[in-house]
Design a protein around this motif. Structure first.
Motif, PDB file in Angstrom:
ATOM      1  N   ARG A 207       0.803  -1.214   0.000  1.00 45.53           N
ATOM      2  CA  ARG A 207       0.000   0.000   0.000  1.00 45.53           C
ATOM      3  C   ARG A 207       0.836   1.263   0.000  1.00 45.53           C
ATOM      4  O   ARG A 207       0.299   2.358  -0.131  1.00 45.53           O
ATOM      5  N   GLY A 208       2.139   1.113   0.187  1.00 52.63           N
ATOM      6  CA  GLY A 208       3.021   2.265   0.169  1.00 52.63           C
ATOM      7  C   GLY A 208       2.722   3.269   1.255  1.00 52.63           C
ATOM      8  O   GLY A 208       2.797   4.480   1.036  1.00 52.63           O
ATOM      9  N   ALA A 209       2.378   2.765   2.453  1.00 55.11           N
ATOM     10  CA  ALA A 209       1.998   3.659   3.545  1.00 55.11           C
ATOM     11  C   ALA A 209       2.227   2.969   4.882  1.00 55.11           C
ATOM     12  O   ALA A 209       2.354   1.746   4.952  1.00 55.11           O
ATOM     13  N   GLU A 210       2.263   3.788   5.932  1.00 57.77           N
ATOM     14  CA  GLU A 210       2.382   3.249   7.289  1.00 57.77           C
ATOM     15  C   GLU A 210       1.090   2.534   7.669  1.00 57.77           C
ATOM     16  O   GLU A 210      -0.007   2.992   7.364  1.00 57.77           O
ATOM     17  N   ARG A 211       1.231   1.390   8.332  1.00 57.97           N
ATOM     18  CA  ARG A 211       0.084   0.634   8.793  1.00 57.97           C
ATOM     19  C   ARG A 211       0.366   0.050  10.178  1.00 57.97           C
ATOM     20  O   ARG A 211       1.511  -0.125  10.562  1.00 57.97           O
ATOM     21  N   TYR A 229      15.320  -2.098   3.934  1.00 54.72           N
ATOM     22  CA  TYR A 229      14.076  -1.350   3.997  1.00 54.72           C
ATOM     23  C   TYR A 229      14.018  -0.356   2.848  1.00 54.72           C
ATOM     24  O   TYR A 229      15.025   0.226   2.457  1.00 54.72           O
ATOM     25  N   THR A 230      12.829  -0.151   2.318  1.00 52.80           N
ATOM     26  CA  THR A 230      12.640   0.812   1.238  1.00 52.80           C
ATOM     27  C   THR A 230      12.141   2.155   1.761  1.00 52.80           C
ATOM     28  O   THR A 230      12.160   3.140   1.037  1.00 52.80           O
ATOM     29  N   ALA A 231      11.668   2.183   3.007  1.00 54.91           N
ATOM     30  CA  ALA A 231      11.157   3.426   3.602  1.00 54.91           C
ATOM     31  C   ALA A 231      11.957   3.748   4.864  1.00 54.91           C
ATOM     32  O   ALA A 231      12.461   2.851   5.539  1.00 54.91           O
ATOM     33  N   ASP A 232      12.070   5.023   5.150  1.00 58.74           N
ATOM     34  CA  ASP A 232      12.789   5.453   6.346  1.00 58.74           C
ATOM     35  C   ASP A 232      11.991   5.094   7.598  1.00 58.74           C
ATOM     36  O   ASP A 232      10.763   5.218   7.626  1.00 58.74           O
ATOM     37  N   VAL A 233      12.707   4.666   8.623  1.00 55.19           N
ATOM     38  CA  VAL A 233      12.077   4.350   9.903  1.00 55.19           C
ATOM     39  C   VAL A 233      11.972   5.638  10.717  1.00 55.19           C
ATOM     40  O   VAL A 233      12.972   6.331  10.914  1.00 55.19           O
ATOM     41  N   PRO A 234      10.795   5.993  11.189  1.00 45.77           N
ATOM     42  CA  PRO A 234      10.647   7.233  11.977  1.00 45.77           C
ATOM     43  C   PRO A 234      11.498   7.186  13.241  1.00 45.77           C
ATOM     44  O   PRO A 234      11.735   6.118  13.811  1.00 45.77           O
ATOM     45  N   ASP A 235      11.954   8.349  13.675  1.00 49.05           N
ATOM     46  CA  ASP A 235      12.712   8.415  14.922  1.00 49.05           C
ATOM     47  C   ASP A 235      11.862   7.980  16.102  1.00 49.05           C
ATOM     48  O   ASP A 235      12.344   7.328  17.030  1.00 49.05           O
ATOM     49  N   VAL A 236      10.585   8.338  16.083  1.00 44.53           N
ATOM     50  CA  VAL A 236       9.655   7.942  17.127  1.00 44.53           C
ATOM     51  C   VAL A 236       8.450   7.284  16.469  1.00 44.53           C
ATOM     52  O   VAL A 236       7.785   7.895  15.644  1.00 44.53           O
TER      53      VAL A 236
END
Length: 325
Positions: A207-211, A229-236
């Motif tokens: 889906r190309g989104a956070e879930r 990983y293809t997406a950056d991991v949030p700091d928080v």
């Protein structure tokens, strides 16, 4: 794969900590069995040098992220070597007073009935060595309520390891309103317990989104996948806030529903007003936020949405989707 990597990192750390002089990449490659098995000795085919260099750099970065101070030293002839001095990697003595030790002991007690019970017991032994007073019993009574984090889902342990090692995973997931599970490709970020249920937050590649996924709805085994990983991991990673939003906990409007008199007690607990209609029905006004339609569907024929119209339409659409299977 995770165990093999952990063993390789441990051996590399021991080599760097145990040497009295900087070791070159070639020396480290010849000294660590995992490198020799994967790429051969340092004087082997040159085609494996690039692969070894990439793995070594990743391993070195991983150790530094774990807190190991690794020095890079260049010799007079220009050769680069690596070492981890013991004085730079030695923690100061840990002293705990009775209250601090009791708090840490209580935190470890939380996991005694979960899959991390072994690690928690080991932590308690280290607390004893660090000064946990003998008269402080972390397993004793601390009040009327005892902390527990139950972990019954088989998906917890593989997902916990995947979050730690930053490994993509694949699993079958059944949504609350779906009759059959569907496969999801996820880059896991963090696990968190919220209101007695475990949730995984991550990046859904399809889906190309956070879930956020509820672990109890994962069916079958969690399978690991290679690659980065293809997406950056949030700091928080705000798992609770995200789950609360999806569950309708963050509401900015009100909805009016009809509810059978002997049903829907979780809805009654959230209601801002309740009015008896007779004939076995009540009218409730409840907070309306994102995800409320999915929650109302779970109550089936015991709930009828009166307004707003868009909420009623969303609930009807979900019920039709469930009926179609």
């Amino acid at each position: 794969m995770a165990i093999a990597k952990a063993e390789r990192l441990m051996n590399l750390a021991l080599c760097l900590l145990g040497t009295r002089r900087p070791l070159s990449k070639r020396e480290l490659r010849d000294s660590i069995e995992a490198y020799v098995e994967a790429f051969g000795p340092g004087n082997g085919p040159s085609g494996s040098d690039d692969s070894f260099n990439r793995m070594f750099e990743r391993d070195k970065d991983d150790l530094r992220e774990l807190g190991l101070v690794i020095e890079t030293v260049e010799s007079l002839d220009g050769e680069v070597g690596y070492m981890a001095r013991r004085d730079s990697n030695r923690l100061p003595p840990i002293t705990l007073d009775a209250e601090e030790a009791a708090a840490l002991g209580l935190a470890a007690k939380v996991w005694q009935q979960a899959r991390l019970a072994g690690a928690a017991s080991g932590a308690l032994q280290k607390l004893r060595a660090a000064g946990l007073p003998e008269d402080v019993d972390p397993y004793g009574s601390h009040g009327a309520l005892e902390p527990r984090i139950p972990v019954h889902e088989a998906a917890f342990e593989p997902l916990m390891l995947a979050c730690r090692d930053r490994r993509p995973v694949v699993f079958d997931y059944r949504k609350a309103t779906a009759a059959h599970p569907e496969q999801r490709h996820v880059e896991p970020w963090a696990l968190e317990c919220w209101r007695g249920h475990w949730y995984l937050a991550g990046w859904d590649r399809d889906r190309g989104a956070e879930r956020v996924f509820r672990l109890s709805r994962i069916t079958g085994k969690v399978r690991s996948r290679g690659g980065r990983y293809t997406a950056d991991v949030p700091d928080v990673v705000t798992v609770r806030e995200t789950v609360a939003g999806w569950a309708g906990e963050i509401a900015d409007r009100s909805a009016r529903i009809r509810l059978r008199s002997d049903a829907g007690y979780p809805l009654r607990a959230k209601a801002t007003s309740v009015r008896e209609l007779g004939d076995g029905w009540d009218e409730l006004e409840i907070p309306y936020g994102h995800g409320l339609d999915a929650w109302l569907v779970e109550f089936g024929p015991d709930v009828v949405v009166l307004e707003p119209a868009e909420l009623r339409a969303d609930v009807v659409d979900r019920l039709r989707a469930v009926a179609k299977g």
